[in-house]
Design a protein around this motif. Structure first.
Motif, PDB file in Angstrom:
ATOM      1  N   LYS A 195      14.874  30.721   3.711  1.00  0.00           N
ATOM      2  CA  LYS A 195      13.951  29.602   3.902  1.00  0.00           C
ATOM      3  C   LYS A 195      14.684  28.292   3.651  1.00  0.00           C
ATOM      4  O   LYS A 195      15.199  28.058   2.550  1.00  0.00           O
ATOM      5  N   ASN A 196      14.772  27.467   4.686  1.00  0.00           N
ATOM      6  CA  ASN A 196      15.410  26.162   4.573  1.00  0.00           C
ATOM      7  C   ASN A 196      14.384  25.110   4.158  1.00  0.00           C
ATOM      8  O   ASN A 196      13.203  25.185   4.522  1.00  0.00           O
ATOM      9  N   GLY A 197      14.857  24.132   3.404  1.00  0.00           N
ATOM     10  CA  GLY A 197      13.998  23.011   3.042  1.00  0.00           C
ATOM     11  C   GLY A 197      13.970  21.968   4.141  1.00  0.00           C
ATOM     12  O   GLY A 197      14.752  22.032   5.109  1.00  0.00           O
ATOM     13  N   LEU A 198      13.119  20.985   4.006  1.00  0.00           N
ATOM     14  CA  LEU A 198      12.965  19.945   5.025  1.00  0.00           C
ATOM     15  C   LEU A 198      14.261  19.191   5.248  1.00  0.00           C
ATOM     16  O   LEU A 198      14.683  18.957   6.386  1.00  0.00           O
ATOM     17  N   PHE A 199      14.915  18.805   4.173  1.00  0.00           N
ATOM     18  CA  PHE A 199      16.217  18.142   4.298  1.00  0.00           C
ATOM     19  C   PHE A 199      17.259  18.847   3.411  1.00  0.00           C
ATOM     20  O   PHE A 199      18.154  18.242   2.854  1.00  0.00           O
ATOM     21  N   ASN A 200      17.115  20.152   3.325  1.00  0.00           N
ATOM     22  CA  ASN A 200      18.031  20.943   2.506  1.00  0.00           C
ATOM     23  C   ASN A 200      18.188  22.321   3.154  1.00  0.00           C
ATOM     24  O   ASN A 200      17.579  23.302   2.740  1.00  0.00           O
ATOM     25  N   ALA A 201      19.014  22.364   4.197  1.00  0.00           N
ATOM     26  CA  ALA A 201      19.204  23.610   4.946  1.00  0.00           C
ATOM     27  C   ALA A 201      20.547  24.257   4.566  1.00  0.00           C
ATOM     28  O   ALA A 201      21.451  23.602   4.041  1.00  0.00           O
ATOM     29  N   PHE A 202      20.666  25.556   4.854  1.00  0.00           N
ATOM     30  CA  PHE A 202      21.910  26.276   4.599  1.00  0.00           C
ATOM     31  C   PHE A 202      23.005  25.790   5.552  1.00  0.00           C
ATOM     32  O   PHE A 202      22.764  25.586   6.747  1.00  0.00           O
ATOM     33  N   THR A 203      24.221  25.633   5.015  1.00  0.00           N
ATOM     34  CA  THR A 203      25.367  25.174   5.791  1.00  0.00           C
ATOM     35  C   THR A 203      26.505  26.190   5.636  1.00  0.00           C
ATOM     36  O   THR A 203      26.473  27.044   4.744  1.00  0.00           O
ATOM     37  N   PRO A 204      27.561  26.110   6.479  1.00  0.00           N
ATOM     38  CA  PRO A 204      28.726  26.995   6.314  1.00  0.00           C
ATOM     39  C   PRO A 204      29.355  26.888   4.919  1.00  0.00           C
ATOM     40  O   PRO A 204      29.860  27.877   4.388  1.00  0.00           O
ATOM     41  N   ASN A 205      29.326  25.695   4.334  1.00  0.00           N
ATOM     42  CA  ASN A 205      29.871  25.534   2.981  1.00  0.00           C
ATOM     43  C   ASN A 205      29.076  26.336   1.954  1.00  0.00           C
ATOM     44  O   ASN A 205      29.623  26.835   0.972  1.00  0.00           O
ATOM     45  N   ASP A 206      27.770  26.456   2.200  1.00  0.00           N
ATOM     46  CA  ASP A 206      26.934  27.261   1.310  1.00  0.00           C
ATOM     47  C   ASP A 206      27.362  28.722   1.334  1.00  0.00           C
ATOM     48  O   ASP A 206      27.378  29.398   0.294  1.00  0.00           O
ATOM     49  N   LEU A 207      27.724  29.214   2.520  1.00  0.00           N
ATOM     50  CA  LEU A 207      28.147  30.607   2.639  1.00  0.00           C
ATOM     51  C   LEU A 207      29.421  30.860   1.837  1.00  0.00           C
ATOM     52  O   LEU A 207      29.579  31.892   1.186  1.00  0.00           O
TER      53      LEU A 207
END
Length: 209
Positions: free
Chosen positions: A132-144
Motif C-alpha cells: 500500500k503506497n501513501g499519497l506522497f510516499n510510494a515505494f521506490t527502487p531505493n526502498d527495495l
C-alpha cells in the motif's frame, strides 16, 4: 710388505668413505621424503577443513511501515507492505585463522588454532504482499535496496537462536577428528592440546580416537 699394507689401508679408508657418503645420501633422502610428507599432509588437512560448512534456510514474515510527514507535520502519508523473507544462511570458518605446524623429526602435526564459526553469507529473497503506497510516499527502487539490507540484518539477528552455530561447532569437532585419523594413517600424530575446548568437546575428541 709395506706395499700390501698400504693397499689394505687404502681399501679400508675407501670403504669407510664410501659408507660415509652413502649414509649422508640416505639421511638426506630420508629427510627430504619426510619433509615432503609433512607438506603433503598439511595440504590435505587444509582440504579437509574446506569441507566444513553449515547451511540454514529461513522463512520469516516481515511487516514494513514507513510514514512521511509534510506541511509542518500536519499531513502524514504511510506506505506499508507485508514481506515474506526466504533466506539461505551459510555458516563456516575463516581458514586463514587455522594455524598448523609440522614437527618433522617427531612426526607430529600441531593444531595451534581453529577459528570460531561465523556467518559467511546471507542470501535473501523477498516476496511482497499487501503493498500500500501513501499519497506522497510510494515505494521506490531505493526502498527495495534498503529492504534487502534490513532483511539480511533481520536474519542475522535470528541466527544465534537457530542452533546453526552449535551445529557448526560440532562439525568442527568432527573435522578435527577426521584430521587426526588422516594423520594417523601415515604414522603421524595430531596434537590439539593448544585448542581451547570445553570439557565435553575434549572428551568427544578423545573418545573418537
Amino acid at each position: 710388505m709395506d706395499g700390501i699394507l698400504e693397499v689394505v689401508l687404502g681399501l679400508i679408508l675407501g670403504a669407510i668413505m664410501m659408507y660415509w657418503i652413502y649414509s649422508m645420501f640416505r639421511r638426506k633422502r630420508s629427510r627430504e621424503t619426510t619433509e615432503h610428507q609433512s607438506t603433503v599432509l598439511l595440504d590435505r588437512i587444509k582440504s579437509v577443513c574446506k569441507l566444513i560448512s553449515v547451511e540454514g534456510d529461513f522463512a520469516e514474515i516481515y511487516k514494513y511501515e514507513n510514514t512521511r510527514e509534510r506541511f509542518l507535520s500536519l499531513v502524514s502519508s504511510k506506505k506499508k507492505a507485508l514481506i515474506v523473507i526466504n533466506a539461505k544462511a551459510h555458516i563456516g570458518y575463516d581458514l586463514k585463522q587455522i594455524i598448523l605446524k609440522a614437527d618433522t623429526p617427531n612426526k607430529k602435526i600441531t593444531l595451534e588454532n581453529f577459528p570460531e564459526p561465523q556467518i559467511l553469507s546471507i542470501e535473501p529473497k523477498l516476496e511482497f504482499y499487501d503493498i500500500k503506497n501513501g499519497l506522497f510516499n510510494a515505494f521506490t527502487p531505493n526502498d527495495l535496496t534498503a529492504l534487502n539490507q534490513e532483511a539480511v540484518q533481520h536474519i542475522r539477528e535470528k541466527i544465534p537462536q537457530s542452533g546453526l552455530m552449535d551445529t557448526a561447532r560440532r562439525e568442527a569437532l568432527e573435522a578435527i577428528l577426521l584430521i587426526s585419523k588422516l594423520v594417523e594413517t601415515i604414522g603421524w600424530k595430531l596434537d590439539y592440546s593448544a585448542l581451547e575446548l570445553e570439557e565435553n568437546e575434549r572428551k568427544a575428541l578423545e573418545s573418537g580416537n
